[in-house]
Design an enzyme around this catalytic site. Sequence first.
Site, PDB file in Angstrom:
ATOM      1  N   THR A 142       3.090 -21.551  20.978  1.00  0.00           N
ATOM      2  CA  THR A 142       1.770 -21.232  21.549  1.00  0.00           C
ATOM      3  C   THR A 142       0.926 -20.381  20.597  1.00  0.00           C
ATOM      4  O   THR A 142       1.457 -19.530  19.876  1.00  0.00           O
ATOM      5  CB  THR A 142       1.881 -20.508  22.910  1.00  0.00           C
ATOM      6  OG1 THR A 142       0.554 -20.153  23.352  1.00  0.00           O
ATOM      7  CG2 THR A 142       2.713 -19.243  22.853  1.00  0.00           C
ATOM      8  N   GLN A 143      -0.379 -20.606  20.623  1.00  0.00           N
ATOM      9  CA  GLN A 143      -1.264 -19.765  19.821  1.00  0.00           C
ATOM     10  C   GLN A 143      -1.623 -18.480  20.576  1.00  0.00           C
ATOM     11  O   GLN A 143      -2.315 -17.620  20.035  1.00  0.00           O
ATOM     12  CB  GLN A 143      -2.494 -20.514  19.318  1.00  0.00           C
ATOM     13  CG  GLN A 143      -3.210 -21.390  20.303  1.00  0.00           C
ATOM     14  CD  GLN A 143      -4.354 -22.156  19.671  1.00  0.00           C
ATOM     15  OE1 GLN A 143      -5.472 -21.687  19.759  1.00  0.00           O
ATOM     16  NE2 GLN A 143      -4.127 -23.293  19.085  1.00  0.00           N
ATOM     17  N   CYS A 144      -1.138 -18.327  21.816  1.00  0.00           N
ATOM     18  CA  CYS A 144      -1.389 -17.073  22.550  1.00  0.00           C
ATOM     19  C   CYS A 144      -0.542 -15.963  21.931  1.00  0.00           C
ATOM     20  O   CYS A 144       0.562 -16.209  21.436  1.00  0.00           O
ATOM     21  CB  CYS A 144      -0.960 -17.201  24.002  1.00  0.00           C
ATOM     22  SG  CYS A 144      -2.043 -18.247  24.945  1.00  0.00           S
ATOM     23  N   SER A 190       2.017  -8.049  -0.757  1.00  0.00           N
ATOM     24  CA  SER A 190       2.855  -8.930   0.073  1.00  0.00           C
ATOM     25  C   SER A 190       2.257 -10.317   0.243  1.00  0.00           C
ATOM     26  O   SER A 190       2.963 -11.235   0.641  1.00  0.00           O
ATOM     27  CB  SER A 190       3.164  -8.277   1.410  1.00  0.00           C
ATOM     28  OG  SER A 190       2.074  -8.337   2.270  1.00  0.00           O
ATOM     29  N   THR A 202       0.801  -1.220   0.000  1.00  0.00           N
ATOM     30  CA  THR A 202       0.000   0.000   0.000  1.00  0.00           C
ATOM     31  C   THR A 202       0.837   1.274   0.000  1.00  0.00           C
ATOM     32  O   THR A 202       0.466   2.267  -0.641  1.00  0.00           O
ATOM     33  CB  THR A 202      -0.894  -0.016   1.263  1.00  0.00           C
ATOM     34  OG1 THR A 202      -1.707  -1.181   1.179  1.00  0.00           O
ATOM     35  CG2 THR A 202      -1.758   1.198   1.382  1.00  0.00           C
ATOM     36  N   THR A 229       4.684  -9.052  15.062  1.00  0.00           N
ATOM     37  CA  THR A 229       3.533  -9.680  14.447  1.00  0.00           C
ATOM     38  C   THR A 229       2.516  -8.596  14.050  1.00  0.00           C
ATOM     39  O   THR A 229       2.436  -7.557  14.711  1.00  0.00           O
ATOM     40  CB  THR A 229       2.997 -10.725  15.471  1.00  0.00           C
ATOM     41  OG1 THR A 229       2.168 -11.605  14.868  1.00  0.00           O
ATOM     42  CG2 THR A 229       2.375 -10.148  16.666  1.00  0.00           C
TER      43      THR A 229
HETATM   44  N1  ASP Z   1      -2.315  -6.008   0.829  1.00  0.00           N
HETATM   45  C1  ASP Z   1      -1.268  -5.068   1.130  1.00  0.00           C
HETATM   46  C2  ASP Z   1       0.033  -5.846   1.218  1.00  0.00           C
HETATM   47  O1  ASP Z   1       0.334  -6.431   2.194  1.00  0.00           O
HETATM   48  C3  ASP Z   1      -1.574  -4.367   2.394  1.00  0.00           C
HETATM   49  C4  ASP Z   1      -0.536  -3.379   2.835  1.00  0.00           C
HETATM   50  O2  ASP Z   1       0.381  -3.005   2.164  1.00  0.00           O
HETATM   51  O3  ASP Z   1      -0.673  -2.907   3.951  1.00  0.00           O
HETATM   52  O4  ASP Z   1       0.756  -5.858   0.247  1.00  0.00           O
END
Ligand code: ASP
Length: 346
Positions: A282-284, A64, A19, A171
């Site tokens: 862990t999934q936490c 991405s 983006t 994350t």
């Molecule tokens: N869909 C876009 C990407 O990950 C979202 C972004 O750039 O924030 O390429």
Amino acid sequence: MQVQPEKKISLLIIYTGGTIGMVHDPVTRSLVPIDFSHISDHVPELLKFGFDLHAVSFDPVQDSSNIDPAVWVKMAEIIEKNYDRYDGFVVLHGTDTMAYSASALSFMLENLAKPVIFTGSQLPIGLLRTDGRENLITAIEIAAARENGRPIVPEVCICFDNELTRGNRTTKYSAEHFDAFNSPNYPPLAVVGLHINYNRNHIRHPEPGAKLKVHKEIDTNVAILKLFPGIGRNLVQAIINTKGLKGLIIETFGAGNAPTYKWFIDDLRSFIAGGGIIFNVTQCHGGSVEMGLYETSREMLSAGVISGRDITSEASVTKFMHLLGRCKSREEVIRCLGESIAGEMT
Ligand code: ASP
């Protein structure tokens, strides 16, 4: 005596897509990628830094979600090829898989001694309310920051909103907020406010004099099995019987717990007996696996499942692929999985 003019800081911006690099085409009114070789036409503030800024752009640029290990290798190769020429690198990347790419590069770039700062944005740089401008300017300032002739943050990091975090600890947790990323188990490496306050005690530095080593071998024969109450044996078996599968990440409950059904433990044991390796993550969102704390993880421990401690899901999958590609033996993969190799686990 002739005084040598101070060498300008030189940075390479690598635009992969996402983006951040979008503006509205005045004719079609749809979002199109900008030409990053003229980045300062879009963000003229960059000229005020006085840095020697160069940009390379992927062609075509990639959302991405389409970025895969071959693209991680491409990014690593651009950095390798330009390593001696630049003081630091800023990687512009879509936010969706940025934490995967930053984790992967942290494992691939051994002995990294220069900043590799990932950033992106939630709103395109061509929109009035964009967060991209701030993120880009801050990422550039951090990539250029030096102290006693050395870069302050010679790590692969993510710079987003008001924090700089270690790439393999980070994350994406919000698809809505400008503050889209966090590092649940490791303090930020810098907090961005009126000043950029570096958390120097938490920044990694390579051994002095160690040379950059770029690891490009990646083996994608891994899977993630996320547990849920009611999980059936058919699903578990379908995953562990996947042809060629070498590494299985089990996303467990809480501090690394899983059902104690006999069939479940038997299936894990037979996967390991057949040469497979299992990593317990862990999934936490925060906290750590502590195998053996409850009865529900003791059996996995005795079956030879390896604890992922407080690793993120993104770092666990990229670390596994990296080790399967790089290590000479199964024993070496097992040993390296259980220890921190790039600051990804406590
Ligand atoms: N869909 C876009 C990407 O990950 C979202 C972004 O750039 O924030 O390429």
